[in-house]
Design an enzyme around this catalytic site. Structure first.
Site, PDB file in Angstrom:
ATOM      1  N   ASP A  90     -13.613  20.104  -2.138  1.00 49.30           N
ATOM      2  CA  ASP A  90     -13.154  20.066  -3.529  1.00 49.30           C
ATOM      3  C   ASP A  90     -14.067  19.178  -4.379  1.00 49.30           C
ATOM      4  O   ASP A  90     -14.672  18.234  -3.880  1.00 49.30           O
ATOM      5  CB  ASP A  90     -11.711  19.539  -3.563  1.00 49.30           C
ATOM      6  CG  ASP A  90     -10.995  19.898  -4.856  1.00 49.30           C
ATOM      7  OD1 ASP A  90     -11.507  20.742  -5.621  1.00 49.30           O
ATOM      8  OD2 ASP A  90      -9.917  19.340  -5.098  1.00 49.30           O
ATOM      9  N   ASN A 129      -7.312  30.768  -6.134  1.00 50.54           N
ATOM     10  CA  ASN A 129      -8.578  30.700  -6.882  1.00 50.54           C
ATOM     11  C   ASN A 129      -8.926  32.013  -7.597  1.00 50.54           C
ATOM     12  O   ASN A 129      -9.767  32.023  -8.497  1.00 50.54           O
ATOM     13  CB  ASN A 129      -9.747  30.285  -5.974  1.00 50.54           C
ATOM     14  CG  ASN A 129      -9.706  28.838  -5.530  1.00 50.54           C
ATOM     15  OD1 ASN A 129     -10.171  28.491  -4.444  1.00 50.54           O
ATOM     16  ND2 ASN A 129      -9.165  27.954  -6.360  1.00 50.54           N
TER      17      ASN A 129
HETATM   18  C1  IPE Z   1      -8.553  24.137  -2.941  1.00 48.84           C
HETATM   19  O1  IPE Z   1      -9.191  23.603  -4.060  1.00 48.84           O
HETATM   20  C2  IPE Z   1      -9.227  25.386  -2.535  1.00 48.84           C
HETATM   21  C3  IPE Z   1     -10.614  25.259  -2.082  1.00 48.84           C
HETATM   22  C4  IPE Z   1     -11.254  24.150  -1.866  1.00 48.84           C
HETATM   23  C5  IPE Z   1     -11.282  26.492  -1.846  1.00 48.84           C
HETATM   24  P1  IPE Z   1      -8.596  23.777  -5.524  1.00 48.84           P
HETATM   25  O2  IPE Z   1      -9.465  22.981  -6.420  1.00 48.84           O
HETATM   26  O3  IPE Z   1      -8.421  25.208  -5.847  1.00 48.84           O
HETATM   27  O4  IPE Z   1      -7.158  23.098  -5.348  1.00 48.84           O
HETATM   28  P2  IPE Z   1      -6.061  22.654  -6.422  1.00 48.84           P
HETATM   29  O5  IPE Z   1      -5.639  23.875  -7.152  1.00 48.84           O
HETATM   30  O6  IPE Z   1      -6.681  21.649  -7.311  1.00 48.84           O
HETATM   31  O7  IPE Z   1      -4.964  22.072  -5.597  1.00 48.84           O
HETATM   32  C1  IPE Z   2     -14.043  23.380  -4.983  1.00 42.84           C
HETATM   33  O1  IPE Z   2     -14.409  22.763  -6.166  1.00 42.84           O
HETATM   34  C2  IPE Z   2     -14.580  24.780  -4.863  1.00 42.84           C
HETATM   35  C3  IPE Z   2     -13.570  25.841  -5.008  1.00 42.84           C
HETATM   36  C4  IPE Z   2     -12.280  25.651  -5.145  1.00 42.84           C
HETATM   37  C5  IPE Z   2     -14.050  27.200  -4.992  1.00 42.84           C
HETATM   38  P1  IPE Z   2     -13.620  22.997  -7.509  1.00 42.84           P
HETATM   39  O2  IPE Z   2     -14.216  24.156  -8.208  1.00 42.84           O
HETATM   40  O3  IPE Z   2     -12.161  23.096  -7.263  1.00 42.84           O
HETATM   41  O4  IPE Z   2     -13.942  21.664  -8.281  1.00 42.84           O
HETATM   42  P2  IPE Z   2     -13.007  20.831  -9.239  1.00 42.84           P
HETATM   43  O5  IPE Z   2     -11.753  20.549  -8.481  1.00 42.84           O
HETATM   44  O6  IPE Z   2     -12.754  21.662 -10.451  1.00 42.84           O
HETATM   45  O7  IPE Z   2     -13.783  19.602  -9.529  1.00 42.84           O
HETATM   46 MG    MG Z   3     -10.635  21.720  -7.230  1.00 44.92          MG
END
Ligand code: IPE
Ligand code: IPE
Ligand code: MG
Length: 243
Positions: free
Chosen positions: A19, A67
């Protein structure tokens, strides 16, 4: 050549919620995809380090069922990045004996991504080294419901007696069938939640949360997480004296 540290006890299975790509990019006044691209470099480095130290199973949360709700352009960019990652890594995976697998609703991925993924899975099916599970369009609740439906069908057709449903049988109906539960869960970038990841399989995992954004989570940070795991006492319900 960097030396390979000895980590004892080594987790057999490590799961990671990768994340913070978006925030990493924002902090650099760049579009979110810039963060995802940098994150792909971390994937390469962490996979390589995991293999080097001898981890047998590595499960990476790359794209959740939730996502799909992100802006279309970001989803498109992530899918393109996934495809190019798989294409560029196939030779290395084969050379290093990595066996690729997918946890998730593969059928929801774009056709070209599915084809590339299937190709890489087929090409590495005989590899006997580390299992690399990419969680793609993965959601733990959907996974468990799918398992329940399949088990229900087997009961309805008389293939299975309800009394025969135990933890092992249920586990065998999940994407992770045949693989041990994760010993360690890592989540980067500060959030302390599971976000629908491996809810059944993580029952007794050690949890490790770090503020480090995923694109900054490299070999050193991964080794640090493993050292923290080493320092934990896992009791599985027993007393400290018993273990
Ligand atoms: C969790 O990350 C999913 C992945 C790392 C692929 P998100 O960034 O989507 O999670 P939430 O929604 O903040 O909990
Ligand atoms: C994790 O990084 C990757 C995916 C969930 C695909 P994020 O895209 O969730 O990054 P933040 O949480 O917005 O910083
Ligand atoms: Mg995230």
């Amino acid at each position: 050549m960097t030396s390979v540290p000895v980590i004892q006890p080594l987790p057999v299975h490590v799961a990671i919620i990768m994340d913070g790509n978006g925030r990493w990019a924002k902090e650099r006044h760049q579009p979110r995809l810039f963060g995802h691209k940098a994150g792909a470099e971390s994937v390469r480095e962490v996979v390589e380090t995991a293999r080097e130290v001898g981890i047998r199973h590595l499960t990476l949360y790359a794209f959740s069922t939730e996502n799909w709700q992100r802006p279309g352009l970001e989803v498109k960019g992530l899918m393109a990045l996934l495809k190019s990652y798989l294409k560029s890594e196939l030779a290395t995976m084969k050379k290093n004996g990595i066996r690729l697998g997918c946890f998730g609703q593969k059928e929801r991925l774009p056709d070209d991504v599915q084809a590339t993924l299937d190709h890489c899975i087929a090409e590495t099916v005989d590899s006997t080294g580390m299992r690399l599970n990419l969680s793609l369009s993965y959601g733990s609740r959907a996974e468990m419901l799918g398992a329940m439906q399949e088990i229900g069908r087997k009961c309805a057709t008389g293939q299975l007696r309800p009394e025969a449903i135990d933890e092992q049988l249920f586990s065998e109906h999940l994407y992770s069938a045949g693989q041990p539960d994760p010993d360690l869960l890592i989540r980067t970038s500060g959030e302390q939640r599971l976000s629908n990841f491996l809810l059944w399989q993580l029952s007794y995992a050690e949890l490790y949360f770090t503020e480090t954004r995923w694109p900054d989570f490299r070999r050193e940070q991964f080794l640090e997480a493993l050292q923290v795991f080493v320092s934990r006492q896992r009791r599985f319900g027993k007393t400290g004296e018993q273990v």
